[in-house]
Design a protein around this motif. Structure first.
Motif, PDB file in Angstrom:
ATOM      1  N   ARG A   1      12.237   5.629  15.243  1.00  0.00           N
ATOM      2  CA  ARG A   1      13.333   6.300  15.968  1.00  0.00           C
ATOM      3  C   ARG A   1      14.278   6.986  14.976  1.00  0.00           C
ATOM      4  N   GLY A   2      14.501   6.350  13.832  1.00  0.00           N
ATOM      5  CA  GLY A   2      15.365   6.936  12.817  1.00  0.00           C
ATOM      6  C   GLY A   2      14.799   8.211  12.222  1.00  0.00           C
ATOM      7  N   GLN A   3      13.478   8.416  12.362  1.00  0.00           N
ATOM      8  CA  GLN A   3      12.841   9.624  11.846  1.00  0.00           C
ATOM      9  C   GLN A   3      12.505  10.623  12.958  1.00  0.00           C
ATOM     10  N   GLY A   4      13.111  10.415  14.143  1.00  0.00           N
ATOM     11  CA  GLY A   4      12.955  11.395  15.207  1.00  0.00           C
ATOM     12  C   GLY A   4      11.798  11.165  16.152  1.00  0.00           C
ATOM     13  N   PHE A   5      11.144  10.036  16.073  1.00  0.00           N
ATOM     14  CA  PHE A   5      10.041   9.740  16.987  1.00  0.00           C
ATOM     15  C   PHE A   5      10.604   9.313  18.347  1.00  0.00           C
ATOM     16  N   ALA A   6       9.915   9.688  19.400  1.00  0.00           N
ATOM     17  CA  ALA A   6      10.243   9.220  20.748  1.00  0.00           C
ATOM     18  C   ALA A   6       9.368   8.003  21.027  1.00  0.00           C
ATOM     19  N   CYS A   7       9.985   6.893  21.416  1.00  0.00           N
ATOM     20  CA  CYS A   7       9.244   5.635  21.546  1.00  0.00           C
ATOM     21  C   CYS A   7       9.403   5.010  22.929  1.00  0.00           C
ATOM     22  N   THR A   8       8.347   4.353  23.368  1.00  0.00           N
ATOM     23  CA  THR A   8       8.372   3.555  24.596  1.00  0.00           C
ATOM     24  C   THR A   8       7.570   2.286  24.339  1.00  0.00           C
ATOM     25  N   THR A   9       7.847   1.263  25.130  1.00  0.00           N
ATOM     26  CA  THR A   9       7.083   0.013  25.036  1.00  0.00           C
ATOM     27  C   THR A   9       6.515  -0.316  26.405  1.00  0.00           C
ATOM     28  N   THR A  10       5.197  -0.467  26.471  1.00  0.00           N
ATOM     29  CA  THR A  10       4.509  -0.763  27.726  1.00  0.00           C
ATOM     30  C   THR A  10       3.521  -1.892  27.502  1.00  0.00           C
ATOM     31  N   ASP A  11       3.629  -2.949  28.316  1.00  0.00           N
ATOM     32  CA  ASP A  11       2.714  -4.093  28.212  1.00  0.00           C
ATOM     33  C   ASP A  11       2.614  -4.620  26.780  1.00  0.00           C
ATOM     34  N   GLY A  12       3.742  -4.656  26.092  1.00  0.00           N
ATOM     35  CA  GLY A  12       3.764  -5.217  24.748  1.00  0.00           C
ATOM     36  C   GLY A  12       3.316  -4.275  23.660  1.00  0.00           C
ATOM     37  N   THR A  13       2.999  -3.020  24.015  1.00  0.00           N
ATOM     38  CA  THR A  13       2.556  -2.050  23.014  1.00  0.00           C
ATOM     39  C   THR A  13       3.645  -1.012  22.775  1.00  0.00           C
ATOM     40  N   LEU A  14       4.101  -0.904  21.534  1.00  0.00           N
ATOM     41  CA  LEU A  14       5.064   0.122  21.149  1.00  0.00           C
ATOM     42  C   LEU A  14       4.303   1.418  20.887  1.00  0.00           C
ATOM     43  N   SER A  15       4.715   2.506  21.536  1.00  0.00           N
ATOM     44  CA  SER A  15       4.075   3.809  21.339  1.00  0.00           C
ATOM     45  C   SER A  15       5.145   4.828  20.967  1.00  0.00           C
ATOM     46  N   CYS A  16       4.924   5.556  19.868  1.00  0.00           N
ATOM     47  CA  CYS A  16       5.882   6.549  19.388  1.00  0.00           C
ATOM     48  C   CYS A  16       5.147   7.835  19.029  1.00  0.00           C
ATOM     49  N   THR A  17       5.768   8.970  19.331  1.00  0.00           N
ATOM     50  CA  THR A  17       5.145  10.265  19.024  1.00  0.00           C
ATOM     51  C   THR A  17       6.176  11.207  18.423  1.00  0.00           C
ATOM     52  N   ALA A  18       5.675  12.144  17.591  1.00  0.00           N
ATOM     53  CA  ALA A  18       6.534  13.172  16.999  1.00  0.00           C
ATOM     54  C   ALA A  18       5.649  14.193  16.290  1.00  0.00           C
ATOM     55  N   ASP A  19       6.184  15.415  16.153  1.00  0.00           N
ATOM     56  CA  ASP A  19       5.541  16.427  15.311  1.00  0.00           C
ATOM     57  C   ASP A  19       6.128  16.281  13.919  1.00  0.00           C
ATOM     58  N   THR A  20       5.275  15.996  12.942  1.00  0.00           N
ATOM     59  CA  THR A  20       5.756  15.782  11.575  1.00  0.00           C
ATOM     60  C   THR A  20       5.049  16.733  10.620  1.00  0.00           C
ATOM     61  N   ALA A  21       5.382  16.617   9.358  1.00  0.00           N
ATOM     62  CA  ALA A  21       4.755  17.453   8.344  1.00  0.00           C
ATOM     63  C   ALA A  21       3.255  17.170   8.238  1.00  0.00           C
ATOM     64  N   ALA A  22       2.852  15.960   8.647  1.00  0.00           N
ATOM     65  CA  ALA A  22       1.429  15.604   8.583  1.00  0.00           C
ATOM     66  C   ALA A  22       0.649  16.154   9.768  1.00  0.00           C
ATOM     67  N   GLY A  23       1.351  16.416  10.884  1.00  0.00           N
ATOM     68  CA  GLY A  23       0.688  16.895  12.094  1.00  0.00           C
ATOM     69  C   GLY A  23       1.306  16.269  13.328  1.00  0.00           C
ATOM     70  N   ASP A  24       0.572  16.275  14.430  1.00  0.00           N
ATOM     71  CA  ASP A  24       1.033  15.634  15.664  1.00  0.00           C
ATOM     72  C   ASP A  24       0.751  14.144  15.535  1.00  0.00           C
ATOM     73  N   GLU A  25       1.806  13.353  15.350  1.00  0.00           N
ATOM     74  CA  GLU A  25       1.624  11.925  15.068  1.00  0.00           C
ATOM     75  C   GLU A  25       1.809  11.057  16.301  1.00  0.00           C
ATOM     76  N   HIS A  26       0.946  10.059  16.407  1.00  0.00           N
ATOM     77  CA  HIS A  26       1.012   9.070  17.482  1.00  0.00           C
ATOM     78  C   HIS A  26       0.918   7.696  16.831  1.00  0.00           C
ATOM     79  N   GLN A  27       1.958   6.894  17.027  1.00  0.00           N
ATOM     80  CA  GLN A  27       2.018   5.562  16.431  1.00  0.00           C
ATOM     81  C   GLN A  27       1.969   4.509  17.537  1.00  0.00           C
ATOM     82  N   ALA A  28       1.241   3.437  17.310  1.00  0.00           N
ATOM     83  CA  ALA A  28       1.189   2.327  18.268  1.00  0.00           C
ATOM     84  C   ALA A  28       1.148   1.010  17.505  1.00  0.00           C
TER      85      ALA A  28
END
Length: 205
Positions: free
Chosen positions: A149-176
């Motif tokens: 969140r501090g780096q601009g990712f949008a995050c949600t938590t569903t069924d115990g899984t944290l999911s975050c997404t953002a467009d970064t210098a590396a590309g379209d990032e998806h974190q879980a």
């Protein structure tokens, strides 16, 4: 009662009596077998219910102590997504135990993964989708959410899984992050539909 032309009661009545007699005889002979039929039907229904009850539920891979470094990429993808990727024209898979390609390098240092499996898909057009499965501490989700969140990712938590997404210098990032497994996907102009969701369902549900 009106008489039907061509109908002869002298023939119709005996035939009707004969038919009723045949039906009665069939019912009489069938009665002894009815308990067996009912027992068979009940047994069949019971077996079907038992088979349905015994159908295994999807396996939670993380709970089984997944060793990502020793696991082939094939085991980390659901069948439908794996087929979609392998049937993509000119797609090449490169497996390694390298670190995630995420631009969030501070997060890598904070989570300090102890093992990783990276599955990098590329094609001749230069498109790529790179996913890293890494083993982290059980409480990694809280650390990851604060950092992302501090780096601009949008995050949600569903069924115990944290999911975050953002467009970064590396590309379209998806974190879980779920439990001790951290999944990072960096997409470069290639992101199959519901890619992360299908992986999450395969791994954790």
């Amino acid at each position: 009662m009106a008489r039907v032309p061509g109908r002869d009661n002298r023939i119709a009545i005996p035939v009707m009596v004969l038919c009723l007699g045949v039906v009665g005889a069939l019912v009489w002979f069938a009665i002894p077998g009815m308990p067996m039929v009912l027992a068979w039907a009940g047994g069949t229904a019971g077996n079907a219910a038992t088979m349905l009850a015994a159908t295994p539920t999807p396996r939670a891979v993380v709970a089984d102590g997944l060793d990502v470094a020793a696991t082939d990429c094939r085991e980390l993808y659901p069948d439908d997504l794996w087929n979609e990727l392998t049937w993509t024209s000119d797609a090449i898979l490169n497996q390694s135990t390298g670190a995630s390609a995420t631009a969030a390098t501070d997060l890598v240092a904070a989570l300090a993964p102890t093992a990783a499996r990276t599955c990098a898909w590329t094609d001749s057009a230069g498109q790529s989708v790179v996913t890293t499965f890494a083993t982290v501490a059980d409480d990694a989700a809280g650390i990851a959410e604060a950092a992302l969140r501090g780096q601009g990712f949008a995050c949600t938590t569903t069924d115990g899984t944290l999911s975050c997404t953002a467009d970064t210098a590396a590309g379209d990032e998806h974190q879980a992050v779920h439990g001790a497994l951290w999944v990072t996907t960096v997409a470069g102009s290639w992101y199959p539909e519901d890619y992360d969701d299908r992986i999450a369902v395969h791994l954790w549900q």
